[in-house]
Write an enzyme that holds these catalytic residues in place. Structure first.
Site, PDB file in Angstrom:
ATOM      1  N   LYS A 208      40.904  32.607  32.849  1.00  0.00           N
ATOM      2  CA  LYS A 208      41.860  31.748  32.162  1.00  0.00           C
ATOM      3  C   LYS A 208      41.280  30.347  31.984  1.00  0.00           C
ATOM      4  O   LYS A 208      40.498  29.881  32.823  1.00  0.00           O
ATOM      5  CB  LYS A 208      43.144  31.619  32.993  1.00  0.00           C
ATOM      6  N   ARG A 282      49.985  44.672  35.904  1.00  0.00           N
ATOM      7  CA  ARG A 282      50.401  46.055  35.667  1.00  0.00           C
ATOM      8  C   ARG A 282      49.567  47.042  36.481  1.00  0.00           C
ATOM      9  O   ARG A 282      50.036  48.114  36.840  1.00  0.00           O
ATOM     10  CB  ARG A 282      50.310  46.368  34.163  1.00  0.00           C
TER      11      ARG A 282
END
Length: 431
Positions: A208, A282
């Site tokens: 990021k 996830r």
């Protein structure tokens, strides 16, 4: 030095003209008055709490007849902030309201505190232990738990949690906690709660930018929210068995971190190709959902700060809800209305499950470039790990967990939104 305490009152009459037309607050020798046109307008009360705190007022006394449970709580939500000490002298409330207020303070303040804690102080094991401490405090002898961590995760088949967390020197962990007030070791499981607990998310090799990473201590917000919700439900009298699965890891960059192109093989037979290491939530939730399904519960709720797409869709004020079960969603929305929290349903359809193609595995952990419904495809990915995904399963993408800067209602940091709604839903569904 004597502590200065500011009296705060509520009036349902307009402020004097000198304060301006429609003024929300006025002040005088007796303290500060909040002028409410509508008795139920809680956001106005919360905004005054925020305003007083921003003006450096740290000690208040809520006085007069206008205060009740919800207005007191709304004021505290705005008044509370992560830095510095604040005190409130609460108004006189009925015993039941006073007890509910105390329970909210204990559980929701816990949620806000752990989300706000620096990642350096709160790794996977520390978060697991704090969750245990809170739930054992409220559930006492009805709580049992186990923690699986590090390489033991591999041996017991938790491929997703271990893969995501292996790049950190703080070992990943699964907390499996059982609240069983029935006294029967063979009692059926009413609900399973599955929380994403990424205690820091660098994005891994799909790293990021700093502007997106500076709030990633809060990427365990789903796990914290479910812990708080279960604790509050217990305090509200929940008498059915609930199992909590927290999927805990750091997502870091190192020589041992997982890479693009890696394939994860799960216990339910699904294989997943990793094409973005920043879509890691996830991957850990999949392990928890597999465990949840083994319990054959009446309902499954998972919660996660899962996608930026959900936040783009609904902003920072709503949690996003995705499910195939219309009735279950309607029940959650009823609970959210009763608890004065904001949730919004996003689409989840059967075709979203087909939008995760991989040439090397059953699934890709991100959607194909031609499909842009990021929150929907993330939920669709999770559905592949829920046996009966069309019924009694809700996924909450926690868009409203954390604010990167202060606004008129909230200080910077965690909000605790969602705890009350999920607690309400659990108690209501349990009958």
């Amino acid at each position: 030095m004597t502590k200065q305490i500011m009296p705060v009152m509520i009036s349902f009459e307009a402020a004097a003209p000198c304060w301006g037309e429609g003024a929300l607050i006025s002040s005088g020798d007796k303290g500060i008055t909040i002028h409410l046109k509508h008795p139920g307008k809680l956001c106005a009360v919360q905004s005054v709490g925020r305003k007083l705190d921003s003006q450096g007022i740290r000690n208040v006394s809520l006085i007069g007849d206008g205060w009740d449970l919800e207005k007191s709580w709304a004021f505290w939500q705005g008044f509370r902030a992560p830095k510095g000490a604040r005190t409130i002298e609460w108004p006189v409330l009925a015993d039941a309201e006073r007890k509910e207020l105390e329970n909210r303070i204990r559980t929701i303040d816990w949620v806000r505190d752990v989300i706000n804690a620096p990642a350096e102080e709160l790794g996977p094991e520390q978060l697991a232990q704090r969750a245990i401490d809170l739930l054992c405090h409220v559930g006492a002898e009805n709580i049992s738990y186990r923690i699986i961590k590090g390489d033991d995760l591999v041996e017991q088949g938790y491929a997703g949690i271990h893969t995501v967390g292996r790049g950190s020197n703080r070992p990943p962990a699964l907390l499996a906690l059982d609240y069983n007030p029935t006294g029967n070791a063979n009692a059926p499981v009413f609900a399973c709660l599955v929380g994403k607990g990424i205690t820091f998310d660098s994005g891994g090799y799909s790293i990021k930018p700093s502007s997106s990473m500076n709030s990633m201590k809060a990427d365990m917000g789903g796990a914290a929210t479910l812990v708080g919700a279960l604790a509050l439900a217990i305090k509200r009298g929940l008498k059915k068995r609930v199992k909590l699965f927290l999927c805990l890891a750091d997502n870091m960059v190192s020589s041992n971190a997982f890479k693009l192109g890696d394939i994860i093989r799960y216990r339910n037979g699904k294989s997943v190709e990793v094409m973005n290491t920043d879509a890691e939530g996830r991957l850990v939730l999949a392990d928890g959902l597999i465990d949840a399904c083994k319990e054959k519960p009446s309902l499954i709720i998972d919660a996660a700060t899962l996608t930026g797409a959900a936040k783009t869709a609904v902003g920072n004020d709503y949690h996003s809800v995705l499910s195939f079960d219309d009735k279950f969603v309607a029940e959650l929305m009823d609970s959210s209305e009763l608890e004065h929290e904001l949730f919004w349903r996003l689409p989840l359809a059967e075709f979203h499950r087909q939008q995760l193609p991989s040439g090397f595995a059953d699934l890709n952990n991100i959607a194909a470039p031609s499909h842009t419904a990021g929150a929907s495809t993330a939920a669709a990915f999770l559905s592949h790990f829920v046996e009966n995904y069309r019924q009694n399963w809700i996924h909450i993408d926690c868009s409203a967990t954390y604010r990167k800067s202060p606004v008129s209602l909230w200080a910077e940091g965690a909000t605790g939104i969602g705890v009350r709604t999920i607690a309400n839903l659990l108690v209501k569904k349990a009958g």
